[in-house]
Design an enzyme around this catalytic site. Structure first.
Site, PDB file in Angstrom:
ATOM      1  N   HIS A  38      -5.829  13.215  -4.377  1.00  0.00           N
ATOM      2  CA  HIS A  38      -5.699  12.358  -2.653  1.00  0.00           C
ATOM      3  C   HIS A  38      -7.203  12.105  -2.222  1.00  0.00           C
ATOM      4  CE1 HIS A  38      -1.471  12.395  -2.836  1.00  0.00           C
ATOM      5  NE2 HIS A  38      -1.234  13.655  -2.277  1.00  0.00           N
TER       6      HIS A  38
ATOM      7  N   ALA B 186      -7.071  -0.255  -7.599  1.00  0.00           N
ATOM      8  CA  ALA B 186      -7.482   0.950  -8.159  1.00  0.00           C
ATOM      9  C   ALA B 186      -7.321   2.436  -7.323  1.00  0.00           C
ATOM     10  CB  ALA B 186      -8.920   0.608  -8.873  1.00  0.00           C
ATOM     11  N   ALA B 187      -6.790   2.519  -6.403  1.00  0.00           N
ATOM     12  CA  ALA B 187      -6.282   3.654  -5.701  1.00  0.00           C
ATOM     13  C   ALA B 187      -5.724   4.511  -6.720  1.00  0.00           C
ATOM     14  CB  ALA B 187      -5.847   3.419  -4.396  1.00  0.00           C
ATOM     15  N   GLY B 188      -4.561   3.931  -7.184  1.00  0.00           N
ATOM     16  CA  GLY B 188      -3.586   4.713  -8.002  1.00  0.00           C
ATOM     17  C   GLY B 188      -4.460   5.056  -9.413  1.00  0.00           C
ATOM     18  N   ASP B 189      -5.349   4.350  -9.912  1.00  0.00           N
ATOM     19  CA  ASP B 189      -6.127   4.502 -10.962  1.00  0.00           C
ATOM     20  C   ASP B 189      -6.923   5.676 -10.671  1.00  0.00           C
ATOM     21  OD1 ASP B 189      -4.761   2.734 -12.540  1.00  0.00           O
ATOM     22  OD2 ASP B 189      -6.189   0.978 -11.866  1.00  0.00           O
TER      23      ASP B 189
END
Length: 303
Positions: free
Chosen positions: A273, A246-249
């Protein structure tokens, strides 16, 4: 803003290393937590400061009911969340290695029920939104329909093109923002992203397909941003990852939340970021997403 997308029950197992083809590995820490790219991004948007409505399909099961209640408790507008009779909520099987890397398999289940016919009663939510954010874990024809309706209403459309696949021109021409990672950008353009020059080439290709703003996420290296004829890498933050799920989410939800409150693109990306960096230092998908204050405090501490 409106998020249209998937809801999953994430079945997570921690392992020392990700299994190779044909290999059985022993893991620990098995748990089931809320996930799905759409749900993750909607929760991220809310937690990071955006007024958010969510359009999705869940199963007529206990997990689906609990998810709707949880979304509402977070302050989300849930008028567009539909329970599908006789269907389970979508699911994902996730292995998380000690390095923080993961591999994921998903089964759409109720997410596959988010058809144009099911979307039609909720088009008013999209037409009245400040922005529309989508991904690719729901039927493509619905994504295309939603983007077209938003564009006609003057609502900017952002697409996180994940999972990776090629996209039709009828969708791309209606996008204001696209946020692929390196793999997804290569799938869309046929250009392998190896450095800033290749990222610029891929961005130019996507601009040629009609997308005004291209943000290619590069993991710990940051993101290559191209808009209004200018492109540059916006550096990320170096942290020790625990779980990259879920970093991209988180990045996408944070980006749209920052843009909704009027931040300019460079500042919005720096905020995104920071939110993504905090998320990879925590386990889980939605459980790893920071609050707006946490992301702002982290960003100030890095400057």
């Amino acid at each position: 803003m409106v998020v249209l997308g998937s809801v999953n029950a994430d079945h997570i197992l921690q392992v020392k290393e990700l299994p190779r083809p044909g290999e059985t590995v022993t893991g620990h820490g098995y748990r089931v937590v809320p996930g799905g790219k759409g749900a993750n991004q909607a929760v991220a948007a809310v937690r990071l400061g955006a007024r958010t409505a969510f359009i999705a399909c869940v199963g007529e099961d206990d997990f689906g009911r609990r998810m709707k209640d949880a979304f509402q408790a977070k302050g989300m507008d849930i008028r567009g969340i539909m329970a599908e009779e006789g269907m389970p909520t979508g699911m994902a099987m996730i292995f998380v290695a000690e390095s923080g890397e993961n591999c994921i398999g998903i089964s759409p289940e109720a997410n596959a029920c988010l058809t144009p016919e099911r979307l039609a009663p909720h088009l008013g939510l999209i037409r009245g939104a400040s922005a529309l954010l989508m991904q690719l874990e729901t039927p493509m024809e619905t994504v295309i329909m939603a983007a077209a309706e938003a564009k006609k209403a003057g609502v900017p459309v952002a697409l996180n093109p994940a999972p990776a696949r090629s996209l039709p021109e009828e969708l791309l021409k209606n996008l204001a923002i696209i946020t692929p990672n390196e793999t997804e950008a290569a799938a869309l353009t046929g250009i392998a992203i190896q450095d800033a020059a290749s990222a610029m080439e891929a961005a130019a290709c996507l601009h040629g397909m009609g997308v005004a703003t291209v943000i290619i996420t590069l993991g710990a290296k940051g993101a290559f941003v191209s808009a209004k004829g200018r492109g540059a890498v916006v550096p990320g933050f170096h942290v020790t990852p625990v779980d990259t799920t879920a970093a991209g989410d988180t990045f996408n939800g944070a980006l749209m939340a920052a843009l909704q409150r009027g931040d300019q693109l460079p500042g919005a990306i720096a905020f995104s970021h920071a939110a993504a960096a905090l998320s990879v230092m925590r386990m889980g998908a939605q459980t790893s997403i920071p609050t707006r204050k946490e992301a702002e405090d982290f960003l100030r501490a890095q400057r």
